[in-house]
Design a protein around this motif. Structure first.
Motif, PDB file in Angstrom:
ATOM      1  N   PRO A  58       0.820  -1.207   0.000  1.00  0.00           N
ATOM      2  CA  PRO A  58       0.000   0.000   0.000  1.00  0.00           C
ATOM      3  C   PRO A  58       0.860   1.266   0.000  1.00  0.00           C
ATOM      4  O   PRO A  58       2.032   1.214   0.354  1.00  0.00           O
ATOM      5  CB  PRO A  58      -0.799  -0.102   1.298  1.00  0.00           C
ATOM      6  CG  PRO A  58      -0.648  -1.489   1.772  1.00  0.00           C
ATOM      7  CD  PRO A  58       0.633  -2.015   1.209  1.00  0.00           C
ATOM      8  N   GLN A  59       0.280   2.385  -0.316  1.00  0.00           N
ATOM      9  CA  GLN A  59       1.035   3.634  -0.394  1.00  0.00           C
ATOM     10  C   GLN A  59       1.625   4.046   0.946  1.00  0.00           C
ATOM     11  O   GLN A  59       2.671   4.674   0.999  1.00  0.00           O
ATOM     12  CB  GLN A  59       0.132   4.751  -0.923  1.00  0.00           C
ATOM     13  CG  GLN A  59      -0.170   4.639  -2.411  1.00  0.00           C
ATOM     14  CD  GLN A  59       1.087   4.719  -3.261  1.00  0.00           C
ATOM     15  OE1 GLN A  59       1.970   5.534  -3.013  1.00  0.00           O
ATOM     16  NE2 GLN A  59       1.191   3.856  -4.254  1.00  0.00           N
ATOM     17  N   ASP A  60       0.973   3.686   2.048  1.00  0.00           N
ATOM     18  CA  ASP A  60       1.452   4.098   3.368  1.00  0.00           C
ATOM     19  C   ASP A  60       2.351   3.045   4.020  1.00  0.00           C
ATOM     20  O   ASP A  60       2.526   3.023   5.228  1.00  0.00           O
ATOM     21  CB  ASP A  60       0.274   4.399   4.292  1.00  0.00           C
ATOM     22  CG  ASP A  60      -0.597   3.167   4.519  1.00  0.00           C
ATOM     23  OD1 ASP A  60      -1.442   3.210   5.435  1.00  0.00           O
ATOM     24  OD2 ASP A  60      -0.438   2.165   3.796  1.00  0.00           O
ATOM     25  N   THR A  61       2.939   2.196   3.205  1.00  0.00           N
ATOM     26  CA  THR A  61       3.810   1.125   3.721  1.00  0.00           C
ATOM     27  C   THR A  61       5.041   1.674   4.426  1.00  0.00           C
ATOM     28  O   THR A  61       5.668   2.624   3.941  1.00  0.00           O
ATOM     29  CB  THR A  61       4.248   0.218   2.559  1.00  0.00           C
ATOM     30  OG1 THR A  61       3.110  -0.518   2.113  1.00  0.00           O
ATOM     31  CG2 THR A  61       5.315  -0.759   3.005  1.00  0.00           C
ATOM     32  N   GLY A  62       5.383   1.072   5.556  1.00  0.00           N
ATOM     33  CA  GLY A  62       6.591   1.422   6.289  1.00  0.00           C
ATOM     34  C   GLY A  62       7.679   0.413   5.992  1.00  0.00           C
ATOM     35  O   GLY A  62       8.220   0.365   4.909  1.00  0.00           O
ATOM     36  N   SER A  63       7.961  -0.460   6.980  1.00  0.00           N
ATOM     37  CA  SER A  63       8.965  -1.487   6.745  1.00  0.00           C
ATOM     38  C   SER A  63       8.345  -2.675   6.011  1.00  0.00           C
ATOM     39  O   SER A  63       7.130  -2.885   6.061  1.00  0.00           O
ATOM     40  CB  SER A  63       9.576  -1.943   8.070  1.00  0.00           C
ATOM     41  OG  SER A  63       8.585  -2.458   8.919  1.00  0.00           O
ATOM     42  N   MET A  64       9.199  -3.430   5.319  1.00  0.00           N
ATOM     43  CA  MET A  64       8.729  -4.575   4.546  1.00  0.00           C
ATOM     44  C   MET A  64       9.662  -5.759   4.765  1.00  0.00           C
ATOM     45  O   MET A  64      10.858  -5.571   5.021  1.00  0.00           O
ATOM     46  CB  MET A  64       8.639  -4.233   3.060  1.00  0.00           C
ATOM     47  CG  MET A  64       7.683  -3.087   2.768  1.00  0.00           C
ATOM     48  SD  MET A  64       7.516  -2.731   1.002  1.00  0.00           S
ATOM     49  CE  MET A  64       6.420  -4.082   0.497  1.00  0.00           C
ATOM     50  N   GLY A  65       9.128  -6.939   4.634  1.00  0.00           N
ATOM     51  CA  GLY A  65       9.945  -8.123   4.864  1.00  0.00           C
ATOM     52  C   GLY A  65       9.596  -9.251   3.923  1.00  0.00           C
ATOM     53  O   GLY A  65       8.589  -9.208   3.211  1.00  0.00           O
TER      54      GLY A  65
END
Length: 121
Positions: A24-31
């Motif tokens: 999503p556009q408001d994504t922070g960290s990803m894994g």
């Protein structure tokens, strides 16, 4: 929200694959996580919101690289080099709104559908 992941496939041992995933556009960290048949889903790699910090599971250190698109902070990649037979699994991307990294599966709010990576001898 389901993330869109792609890039899995069949590769010979020693080869490379690159997985990608958009959140999503408001994504922070990803894994990235992976799941072997009959096993629990397990952590592989994580990156913070800005892309400046990463962390890896020990068996993939030096072989896998997680990165974010410079322009689109909601897109993450997993470059997998020198693939081994034991890397064969379904790989899942995950995203959370917090900018900080976590290796805990339940901390993630959004998940991809999984992409199969098969390493052959």
């Amino acid at each position: 929200v389901q993330l869109q992941a792609s890039g899995g496939g069949l590769v010979q041992a020693g080869g490379s694959l690159r997985l990608s995933c958009t959140g999503p556009q408001d994504t922070g960290s990803m894994g990235w996580f992976r799941q072997f048949p009959g096993k629990e889903r397990e952590f592989v790699a994580v990156i913070n919101w800005s892309g400046t910090n990463t962390y890896y599971e020990d068996s993939v250190k030096g072989r896998f690289t997680i990165s974010k698109d410079n322009a689109a902070k909601n897109t993450v990649y997993l470059q997998m080099n020198n693939l081994k037979l034991e890397d064969s699994a379904v790989y899942y991307c995950a995203a959370r709104s917090s900018p900080f990294m976590t290796i805990i599966l339940t901390d993630y709010e959004h998940w991809g559908q999984g992409t199969l990576v098969t390493v052959s001898s």
